[in-house]
Design a protein around this motif. Structure first.
Motif, PDB file in Angstrom:
ATOM      1  N   VAL A   9      42.716  35.223  28.630  1.00 18.04           N
ATOM      2  CA  VAL A   9      42.081  35.985  29.707  1.00 18.04           C
ATOM      3  C   VAL A   9      43.035  37.071  30.173  1.00 18.04           C
ATOM      4  O   VAL A   9      44.251  36.920  30.119  1.00 18.04           O
ATOM      5  N   ASP A  10      42.453  38.157  30.642  1.00 12.28           N
ATOM      6  CA  ASP A  10      43.212  39.241  31.250  1.00 12.28           C
ATOM      7  C   ASP A  10      43.456  38.847  32.706  1.00 12.28           C
ATOM      8  O   ASP A  10      42.511  38.574  33.450  1.00 12.28           O
ATOM      9  N   GLY A  11      44.707  38.789  33.111  1.00 15.05           N
ATOM     10  CA  GLY A  11      45.028  38.410  34.482  1.00 15.05           C
ATOM     11  C   GLY A  11      44.384  39.306  35.516  1.00 15.05           C
ATOM     12  O   GLY A  11      44.121  38.879  36.643  1.00 15.05           O
ATOM     13  N   PHE A  12      44.082  40.561  35.146  1.00 17.97           N
ATOM     14  CA  PHE A  12      43.421  41.465  36.087  1.00 17.97           C
ATOM     15  C   PHE A  12      42.004  41.006  36.408  1.00 17.97           C
ATOM     16  O   PHE A  12      41.445  41.399  37.427  1.00 17.97           O
ATOM     17  N   ASP A  13      41.412  40.180  35.522  1.00 13.93           N
ATOM     18  CA  ASP A  13      40.037  39.713  35.722  1.00 13.93           C
ATOM     19  C   ASP A  13      39.960  38.378  36.464  1.00 13.93           C
ATOM     20  O   ASP A  13      38.863  37.887  36.726  1.00 13.93           O
ATOM     21  N   LEU A  14      41.099  37.786  36.798  1.00 14.08           N
ATOM     22  CA  LEU A  14      41.104  36.503  37.495  1.00 14.08           C
ATOM     23  C   LEU A  14      40.668  36.693  38.948  1.00 14.08           C
ATOM     24  O   LEU A  14      40.827  37.780  39.516  1.00 14.08           O
ATOM     25  N   PRO A  15      40.159  35.623  39.586  1.00 12.30           N
ATOM     26  CA  PRO A  15      39.835  35.711  41.014  1.00 12.30           C
ATOM     27  C   PRO A  15      41.084  36.086  41.818  1.00 12.30           C
ATOM     28  O   PRO A  15      42.212  35.770  41.432  1.00 12.30           O
ATOM     29  N   GLU A  16      40.876  36.742  42.924  1.00 15.18           N
ATOM     30  CA  GLU A  16      41.994  37.255  43.728  1.00 15.18           C
ATOM     31  C   GLU A  16      42.991  36.164  44.109  1.00 15.18           C
ATOM     32  O   GLU A  16      44.205  36.401  44.115  1.00 15.18           O
ATOM     33  N   ARG A  19      45.265  35.923  41.254  1.00 15.60           N
ATOM     34  CA  ARG A  19      46.045  37.149  41.045  1.00 15.60           C
ATOM     35  C   ARG A  19      47.205  37.247  42.036  1.00 15.60           C
ATOM     36  O   ARG A  19      48.300  37.677  41.679  1.00 15.60           O
ATOM     37  N   VAL A  20      46.987  36.825  43.263  1.00 15.65           N
ATOM     38  CA  VAL A  20      48.043  36.869  44.279  1.00 15.65           C
ATOM     39  C   VAL A  20      49.227  35.998  43.867  1.00 15.65           C
ATOM     40  O   VAL A  20      50.386  36.357  44.080  1.00 15.65           O
ATOM     41  N   LEU A  21      48.970  34.866  43.244  1.00 14.66           N
ATOM     42  CA  LEU A  21      50.036  33.937  42.847  1.00 14.66           C
ATOM     43  C   LEU A  21      50.660  34.290  41.498  1.00 14.66           C
ATOM     44  O   LEU A  21      51.870  34.159  41.316  1.00 14.66           O
ATOM     45  N   LEU A  22      49.845  34.726  40.544  1.00 12.01           N
ATOM     46  CA  LEU A  22      50.342  35.014  39.195  1.00 12.01           C
ATOM     47  C   LEU A  22      50.865  36.443  39.046  1.00 12.01           C
ATOM     48  O   LEU A  22      51.641  36.711  38.138  1.00 12.01           O
ATOM     49  N   ARG A  74      50.091  25.265  45.593  1.00 17.04           N
ATOM     50  CA  ARG A  74      49.058  24.209  45.560  1.00 17.04           C
ATOM     51  C   ARG A  74      47.900  24.531  44.624  1.00 17.04           C
ATOM     52  O   ARG A  74      47.463  23.696  43.858  1.00 17.04           O
ATOM     53  N   LEU A  75      47.389  25.750  44.691  1.00 17.01           N
ATOM     54  CA  LEU A  75      46.260  26.124  43.836  1.00 17.01           C
ATOM     55  C   LEU A  75      46.621  25.982  42.366  1.00 17.01           C
ATOM     56  O   LEU A  75      45.822  25.522  41.557  1.00 17.01           O
ATOM     57  N   LEU A  76      47.851  26.343  42.016  1.00 14.32           N
ATOM     58  CA  LEU A  76      48.270  26.291  40.623  1.00 14.32           C
ATOM     59  C   LEU A  76      48.692  24.902  40.194  1.00 14.32           C
ATOM     60  O   LEU A  76      48.793  24.618  39.011  1.00 14.32           O
ATOM     61  N   LEU A  77      48.945  24.036  41.145  1.00 15.52           N
ATOM     62  CA  LEU A  77      49.437  22.694  40.844  1.00 15.52           C
ATOM     63  C   LEU A  77      48.335  21.649  40.859  1.00 15.52           C
ATOM     64  O   LEU A  77      48.285  20.781  40.007  1.00 15.52           O
TER      65      LEU A  77
END
Length: 198
Positions: A9-16, A19-22, A74-77
């Protein structure tokens, strides 16, 4: 490798919130003052079961290279999907070469593979945020916690490719005294099915 399980996936297309974390494609200044862009393209991992099923190399699953402790956001974990930079496949290849050379299992520490820019250890300044670094705490029955073992196995890693960097033994920043740190530098990988156009 279970390539059919890897979805880029393109990181630019991820939900905000992701994107804020990555921080895909954002500029980051490292500890030496160099400016580099964080990875933009990621593999989407839908569950821990999938992470354990995806074999990046004969002896390394994706799960081994994305295991982080509670210092991750937390979201990523705590929920899926998880996202890991596509360059992690290159790291796995070199780890497999190292395992072949030492002819023994290679153990990656928790926090020793990919860590997102939101991780509390090093954050975006850490080369782990590119998915191109590994911290090895044990090879076979040998724990890498002294100069002799770290220097011995570090020399083997360094002999595999000029692309590989090994931190020297020691207690200072940029050194290590309780694991073997190896990395490929700030490598980004753009999968064939992705475009860098904005």
């Amino acid at each position: 490798m279970n390539a059919e399980l890897l979805h880029a996936v393109d990181g630019f297309d991820l939900p905000e919130e992701y994107r804020v974390l990555l921080r895909p494609g954002e500029a980051e200044t490292d500890f030496q003052g160099n400016i580099n862009r964080l990875p933009r393209f990621f593999y989407e991992i839908r569950s821990w079961q999938e992470a354990h099923e995806i074999r990046l190399a004969p002896h390394f699953t994706l799960a081994e290279l994305m295991l982080v402790d509670c210092r991750e956001a937390r979201l990523l974990l705590n929920q899926f999907p998880h996202y890991v930079p596509c360059s992690i496949v290159l790291l796995a290849r070199f780890l497999e070469d190292f395992r072949r050379e030492v002819d023994a299992p290679v153990f990656i520490s928790a926090n020793g593979g990919y860590r997102s820019p939101a991780h509390q250890i090093g954050g975006a300044k850490s080369i782990h945020a590119w998915g191109t670094a590994a911290d090895i705490y044990r090879v076979g029955d040998t724990f890498l916690d002294d100069a002799k073992s770290i220097e011995r196995y570090g020399a083997i890693v360094a002999s595999l490719s000029p692309a590989l960097f090994v931190r020297p033994f020691g207690p200072e920043r940029g050194q290590t005294d309780d694991h073997l740190h190896i990395d490929l530098g700030l490598v980004s990988l753009t999968p064939r099915e992705c475009s860098e156009a904005l």
